[in-house]
Write a protein that holds these residues in place. Structure first.
Motif, PDB file in Angstrom:
ATOM      1  N   CYS A  91      -0.657  -0.707   4.069  1.00  9.37           N
ATOM      2  CA  CYS A  91      -0.344  -0.223   2.720  1.00  9.37           C
ATOM      3  C   CYS A  91       1.175  -0.097   2.537  1.00  9.37           C
ATOM      4  O   CYS A  91       1.718  -0.496   1.500  1.00  9.37           O
ATOM      5  CB  CYS A  91      -1.037   1.117   2.498  1.00  9.37           C
ATOM      6  SG  CYS A  91      -1.204   1.582   0.795  1.00  9.37           S
ATOM      7  N   CYS A  94       2.759  -3.469   2.107  1.00 12.64           N
ATOM      8  CA  CYS A  94       2.518  -3.955   0.734  1.00 12.64           C
ATOM      9  C   CYS A  94       3.510  -3.320  -0.224  1.00 12.64           C
ATOM     10  O   CYS A  94       4.040  -3.989  -1.121  1.00 12.64           O
ATOM     11  CB  CYS A  94       1.101  -3.614   0.282  1.00 12.64           C
ATOM     12  SG  CYS A  94      -0.128  -4.702   0.961  1.00 12.64           S
ATOM     13  N   ILE A 105       2.516  -1.832  -7.956  1.00 14.38           N
ATOM     14  CA  ILE A 105       1.669  -1.410  -6.826  1.00 14.38           C
ATOM     15  C   ILE A 105       1.179  -0.002  -7.093  1.00 14.38           C
ATOM     16  O   ILE A 105       1.917   0.849  -7.577  1.00 14.38           O
ATOM     17  CB  ILE A 105       2.426  -1.471  -5.479  1.00 14.38           C
ATOM     18  CG1 ILE A 105       1.491  -1.046  -4.345  1.00 14.38           C
ATOM     19  CG2 ILE A 105       3.685  -0.638  -5.493  1.00 14.38           C
ATOM     20  CD1 ILE A 105       1.989  -1.375  -2.958  1.00 14.38           C
ATOM     21  N   ILE A 143      -4.131  -7.834   3.347  1.00 18.03           N
ATOM     22  CA  ILE A 143      -4.423  -7.459   1.967  1.00 18.03           C
ATOM     23  C   ILE A 143      -4.032  -8.634   1.083  1.00 18.03           C
ATOM     24  O   ILE A 143      -2.880  -9.064   1.090  1.00 18.03           O
ATOM     25  CB  ILE A 143      -3.653  -6.188   1.561  1.00 18.03           C
ATOM     26  CG1 ILE A 143      -4.082  -5.021   2.450  1.00 18.03           C
ATOM     27  CG2 ILE A 143      -3.879  -5.866   0.091  1.00 18.03           C
ATOM     28  CD1 ILE A 143      -3.307  -3.751   2.221  1.00 18.03           C
ATOM     29  N   LYS A 145      -3.785 -10.371  -2.753  1.00 14.49           N
ATOM     30  CA  LYS A 145      -3.778 -10.177  -4.209  1.00 14.49           C
ATOM     31  C   LYS A 145      -4.651 -11.273  -4.806  1.00 14.49           C
ATOM     32  O   LYS A 145      -4.378 -12.455  -4.595  1.00 14.49           O
ATOM     33  CB  LYS A 145      -2.361 -10.269  -4.770  1.00 14.49           C
ATOM     34  CG  LYS A 145      -1.384  -9.272  -4.197  1.00 14.49           C
ATOM     35  CD  LYS A 145      -0.006  -9.434  -4.806  1.00 14.49           C
ATOM     36  CE  LYS A 145       0.578 -10.776  -4.580  1.00 14.49           C
ATOM     37  NZ  LYS A 145       1.580 -11.023  -3.665  1.00 14.49           N
ATOM     38  N   TYR A 152      -0.064  -5.598  -6.441  1.00 16.09           N
ATOM     39  CA  TYR A 152      -0.972  -4.849  -5.577  1.00 16.09           C
ATOM     40  C   TYR A 152      -1.527  -3.656  -6.344  1.00 16.09           C
ATOM     41  O   TYR A 152      -1.111  -2.519  -6.147  1.00 16.09           O
ATOM     42  CB  TYR A 152      -0.230  -4.358  -4.332  1.00 16.09           C
ATOM     43  CG  TYR A 152       0.223  -5.462  -3.409  1.00 16.09           C
ATOM     44  CD1 TYR A 152      -0.650  -6.062  -2.528  1.00 16.09           C
ATOM     45  CD2 TYR A 152       1.544  -5.890  -3.414  1.00 16.09           C
ATOM     46  CE1 TYR A 152      -0.229  -7.074  -1.670  1.00 16.09           C
ATOM     47  CE2 TYR A 152       1.977  -6.895  -2.563  1.00 16.09           C
ATOM     48  CZ  TYR A 152       1.076  -7.487  -1.694  1.00 16.09           C
ATOM     49  OH  TYR A 152       1.490  -8.472  -0.854  1.00 16.09           O
ATOM     50  N   VAL A 157      -7.043  -6.441  -5.396  1.00 13.60           N
ATOM     51  CA  VAL A 157      -6.793  -6.722  -3.983  1.00 13.60           C
ATOM     52  C   VAL A 157      -8.106  -6.780  -3.214  1.00 13.60           C
ATOM     53  O   VAL A 157      -9.110  -6.193  -3.621  1.00 13.60           O
ATOM     54  CB  VAL A 157      -5.862  -5.668  -3.331  1.00 13.60           C
ATOM     55  CG1 VAL A 157      -4.469  -5.749  -3.901  1.00 13.60           C
ATOM     56  CG2 VAL A 157      -6.417  -4.279  -3.461  1.00 13.60           C
TER      57      VAL A 157
END
Length: 191
Positions: A91, A94, A105, A143, A145, A152, A157
């Motif tokens: 995370c 990202c 995001i 992850i 997109k 994100y 996602v």
């Protein structure tokens, strides 16, 4: 008048002082984390590039044995992480990419956990998601997109294998299907 401290007493006093200085309570830890995050995100791209270059230069100037020790130490640290910590790292990476590319995001660890495949298999290719010990493997979780332009954000996602993500990198589903049909025609010609 007080007697001067002996060497052992001075050492004990210094050790207590060092311990007190480096032991942080929960509030202090939270403050340090927020300040360091603000510092990292507040730096300009030029400063970040300089820091990366400095770290790279230091790493390259190390003797091979020291470099190997440093790499082994980092791998050992990664091996000790829990699954939640690894997902939080995903995370965070990202977030760094989104900030660098200036795309939206709003992912959280809870959202990552909610969309994680229950059977721990890549929904695109059906392979078991496994992390590599030294390097990213083809079946490492990533992850993806679904629509790269949206960023994100929740609902855009999915957790897929590194190989599936590489296949879909920045292409639309239509483009991926076009490549797949072209490749299928090429393979059919071989037979």
């Amino acid at each position: 008048m007080r007697k001067p401290l002996t060497k052992e007493a001075k050492d004990r006093k210094n050790a207590r002082e060092r311990k007190r200085r480096f032991e942080l309570g929960p509030q202090e830890k939270a403050h340090v984390a927020s300040v360091s995050k603000a510092w990292r995100t507040g730096r300009s791209d030029e400063q970040k590039q300089k820091d990366r270059a400095k770290r790279r230069k230091k790493h390259e100037s190390m003797p091979p044995e020291e470099r190997q020790k440093e790499n082994d130490r980092k791998r050992a640290q990664q091996a000790l992480k829990t699954e939640d910590q690894r997902r939080q790292d995903m995370c965070n990476r990202c977030e760094e990419r989104a900030n660098r590319k200036k795309i939206p995001i709003n992912l959280t660890l809870d959202h990552i956990n909610a969309i994680w495949p229950k059977d721990n298999q890549c929904p695109a290719l059906g392979v078991l998601l496994e992390r590599g010990t030294k390097h990213v493997k083809r079946c490492s979780p990533t992850i993806d997109k679904l629509n790269p332009a949206l960023g994100y954000v929740i609902g855009n996602v999915a957790i897929v294998s590194h190989l599936a993500n590489a296949v879909m990198q920045d292409a639309t589903p239509t483009q991926v299907m076009a490549v797949a049909s072209w490749f299928k025609n090429q393979v059919d010609d071989w037979e």
